[in-house]
Write an enzyme that holds these catalytic residues in place. Structure first.
Site, mmCIF file in Angstrom:
data_model
loop_
_atom_site.group_PDB
_atom_site.id
_atom_site.type_symbol
_atom_site.label_atom_id
_atom_site.label_comp_id
_atom_site.label_asym_id
_atom_site.label_seq_id
_atom_site.Cartn_x
_atom_site.Cartn_y
_atom_site.Cartn_z
ATOM 1 C CB SER A 111 -0.979 -0.022 1.289
ATOM 2 O OG SER A 111 -1.520 1.158 1.447
ATOM 3 C CE LYS A 143 -4.786 -0.028 0.203
ATOM 4 N NZ LYS A 143 -5.661 -0.786 1.354
ATOM 5 C CG LEU A 144 -1.215 4.079 -6.639
ATOM 6 C CD1 LEU A 144 -1.394 4.883 -7.956
ATOM 7 C CD2 LEU A 144 0.254 3.992 -6.262
ATOM 8 C CE LYS A 145 -4.032 3.467 2.321
ATOM 9 N NZ LYS A 145 -5.298 3.024 2.835
ATOM 10 C CG ASP A 175 -7.770 2.408 0.636
ATOM 11 O OD1 ASP A 175 -8.974 2.569 0.635
ATOM 12 O OD2 ASP A 175 -7.201 1.880 1.431
ATOM 13 C CG ASN A 199 -8.296 4.773 3.628
ATOM 14 O OD1 ASN A 199 -7.154 4.891 3.053
ATOM 15 N ND2 ASN A 199 -8.594 3.928 4.197
ATOM 16 C CD GLU A 244 -9.228 -1.060 0.150
ATOM 17 O OE1 GLU A 244 -8.104 -0.850 -0.475
ATOM 18 O OE2 GLU A 244 -9.285 -1.221 1.447
ATOM 19 C CG ASP A 288 -11.042 -1.234 4.395
ATOM 20 O OD1 ASP A 288 -11.005 -1.842 5.508
ATOM 21 O OD2 ASP A 288 -9.834 -0.347 4.535
ATOM 22 C CE LYS A 309 -7.526 -2.609 6.200
ATOM 23 N NZ LYS A 309 -7.885 -1.120 6.204
ATOM 24 N N GLY A 347 -4.317 -4.682 5.592
ATOM 25 C CA GLY A 347 -3.259 -4.573 6.708
ATOM 26 C C GLY A 347 -3.634 -3.059 7.383
#
Ligand code: NPG
Length: 369
Positions: free
Chosen positions: A135, A161-163, A189, A191, A214, A239, A263, A291
């Site tokens: 990540s 995985k790119l934020k 992702d 968030n 995500e 998530d 998770k 994670g």
């Protein structure tokens, strides 16, 4: 087993570099470790809260008071305790999945260690290694991001995985695709950084052939994902919203999800994570193991979990040195040929480095039965 006491240790582990997501920047991993003291020996679990209630409603500073006042007494009241009892005993307490998960993990570690059985054997996994994904946080600039991605690919990471967040989405994805090519397994992702009305920037990611997007929307906006799925071609992964097996069953029923990130901390423990995995497998929904910047304690157990058959997508199963210079276990997860070995030692799969734990501890609270 008889649970005789709990030791709750707040530890602070410096990160090798800041890790920025849409909800904040971490430079130190500030967590609580739970030591379960039983008549059959001891076990350790890691609580994966953040320092602030920005990823979810939990935060590290509230873990010790919560366990001391509300969770521990319910476990102490049981004359005999097995890990399977923890969820039903703590069920009446609303929320706090990460604190509950840490207790269950510590008790499972004590139980399996006493039995001489590994977590992998308990789960019945057939694989002995799992592929590593990484990540990658939000960077101040595209060149810095590209340098980080290049280093991870050189190390052997098999999926990036790119934020992302509004304003840091299309351009970083385009730059990574242009620089490293169409074949790099790539996902993003958010968030929960987008509003359900932000369809256009998410549609704009479709041409980049991502494995998944995500958690675009806040936790509670489950049905907005069903709407989004009709507007984009990239598979949609949950998530933060995937808080329990029951919620995931509803999301699947509502056509609100293609893929689930599992998770253990977020869902209330490894046993709930296994149930979620089983449900998704039965419904044909692929899963991967997320994670939470775990130390070697959580990282070992996550590696065993990710070896279950339903984990068909590469997870955020990174080596310890993705985040830490040193670990608090003597046998940190290291990457070999882009994989982590599934631990086979009795218990949850790690050997604690007691001196390292002691050195990292900033607060210890003992709760006696
Ligand atoms: O490899 O452990 C890891 C980190 C993976 O990006 C990662 N985790 O939103 O999935 C996430 C994010 C996270 C980390 C969330 C810490 C909350 C706490």
């Amino acid at each position: 087993m008889i649970l005789q006491g709990l030791e709750l240790r707040r530890v602070q582990l410096p990160l090798i570099a800041p890790f920025q997501t849409s909800f904040g920047t971490q430079t130190v991993r500030d967590i609580v470790l739970v030591r379960a003291i039983t008549d059959a020996g001891e076990g350790w679990g890691e609580c994966v809260t953040m320092p602030w209630p920005l990823y979810s409603s939990e935060s590290t500073d509230l873990v010790i008071p919560l366990i001391s006042a509300h969770l521990a007494p319910r476990l102490f009241a049981a004359p005999q305790l097995r890990a399977e009892d923890v969820r039903p005993l703590l069920g009446p307490i609303h929320g706090h999945p990460m604190a509950k998960a840490a207790l269950e993990a510590a008790i499972l570690d004590a139980e399996l260690t006493a039995e001489g059985r590994s977590f992998a054997a308990y789960l019945g996994v057939s694989r002995d290694r799992v592929p590593c994904g990484v990540s990658v946080g939000i960077f101040p600039s595209i060149p810095e991001l590209l340098a980080a991605v290049e280093a991870y690919l050189d190390q052997g990471y098999q999926r990036i995985k790119l934020k992302i967040q509004p304003g840091w989405d299309i351009e970083p994805v385009r730059a990574v695709r242009q620089t490293f090519g169409a074949d790099v397994p790539l996902q993003v992702d958010a968030n929960a950084a987008y509003a359900p009305t932000d369809i256009t920037p998410l549609q704009a990611l479709d041409p980049f052939d991502l494995l998944l997007i995500e958690q675009p929307f806040p936790e509670e906006f489950l049905l907005a994902n069903a709407d989004l799925r009709t507007a984009i071609t990239t598979p949609l992964c949950l998530d933060e919203s995937a808080t329990s097996t029951a919620v995931v069953a509803d999301a699947i029923r509502a056509d609100a999800v293609d893929i689930i990130n599992i998770k253990p901390g977020r869902v209330g423990g490894f046993l709930e994570a296994v149930e979620m995995h089983d449900l998704c497998r039965a419904r044909g929904v692929p899963v991967w193991c997320g994670g939470m910047v775990e130390s070697g304690i959580g990282r070992a157990a996550n590696t065993a979990l990710a070896a279950l058959d339903g984990f068909t997508l590469v997870g955020d199963n990174s080596a310890f040195d993705r985040f830490f210079a040193t670990d608090i276990v003597t046998d940190p997860r290291v990457m070999v040929d882009g994989h982590l070995r599934v631990p086979t030692r009795p218990g949850m799969g790690f050997e604690l480095d007691v001196d390292a734990v002691r050195a990292a501890t900033v607060e210890t609270v003992t709760v006696a039965a």
